[in-house]
Scaffold this motif. Structure first.
Motif, mmCIF file in Angstrom:
data_model
loop_
_atom_site.group_PDB
_atom_site.id
_atom_site.type_symbol
_atom_site.label_atom_id
_atom_site.label_comp_id
_atom_site.label_asym_id
_atom_site.label_seq_id
_atom_site.Cartn_x
_atom_site.Cartn_y
_atom_site.Cartn_z
ATOM 1 N N VAL A 31 0.817 -1.216 0.000
ATOM 2 C CA VAL A 31 0.000 0.000 0.000
ATOM 3 C C VAL A 31 0.852 1.269 0.000
ATOM 4 O O VAL A 31 0.328 2.364 -0.160
ATOM 5 N N THR A 46 2.885 -3.174 3.790
ATOM 6 C CA THR A 46 1.908 -4.145 3.267
ATOM 7 C C THR A 46 0.728 -4.270 4.208
ATOM 8 O O THR A 46 0.833 -4.005 5.405
ATOM 9 N N GLU A 47 -0.372 -4.676 3.617
ATOM 10 C CA GLU A 47 -1.580 -4.987 4.370
ATOM 11 C C GLU A 47 -2.047 -6.375 3.988
ATOM 12 O O GLU A 47 -1.913 -6.784 2.835
ATOM 13 N N SER A 49 -4.905 -8.732 2.954
ATOM 14 C CA SER A 49 -6.191 -8.489 2.306
ATOM 15 C C SER A 49 -6.925 -9.811 2.094
ATOM 16 O O SER A 49 -6.561 -10.609 1.221
#
Length: 103
Positions: A31, A46-47, A49
């Motif tokens: 992101v 980072t995420e 998801s």
């Protein structure tokens, strides 16, 4: 089971496995980027998801089920053809035996 229906079943299984693999490999989404302390590069932010995971997994399952369906249709059509050929051969034999009885 004929070769074409086996091929569709194999492709269906590969679609499902590929969907699971892509779901896990794309589970974390970048992101943004954060500069490191020394300023020599940037670290990704980072995420996790679940949406991405279930999207890839869902597409894999749906595609795999379509391939399984096509394989089953081909299998059933092949069985119908074989049964029809058997019935045709029986009718030919019956016709020949009746012609021999008449003559």
């Amino acid at each position: 089971m004929n070769n074409l229906s086996k091929a569709f079943y194999t492709v269906g299984a590969l679609c499902i496995v590929g969907g699971i693999f892509l779901g896990f490999s794309n589970y974390e989404i970048v992101v943004g980027y954060e500069d490191d302390i020394l300023g020599t590069g940037s670290d990704p932010i980072t995420e996790k998801s679940w949406t991405a995971f279930f999207t890839y997994f869902g597409y894999g399952v749906i595609s795999g089920l379509f391939m399984f369906g096509f394989g089953e249709v081909i299998y059933l059509l092949n069985k119908i053809r074989e049964t029809s050929e058997e019935h045709l051969n029986l009718l030919k034999e019956e016709t020949k035996s009746r012609e021999n009885e008449i003559a």
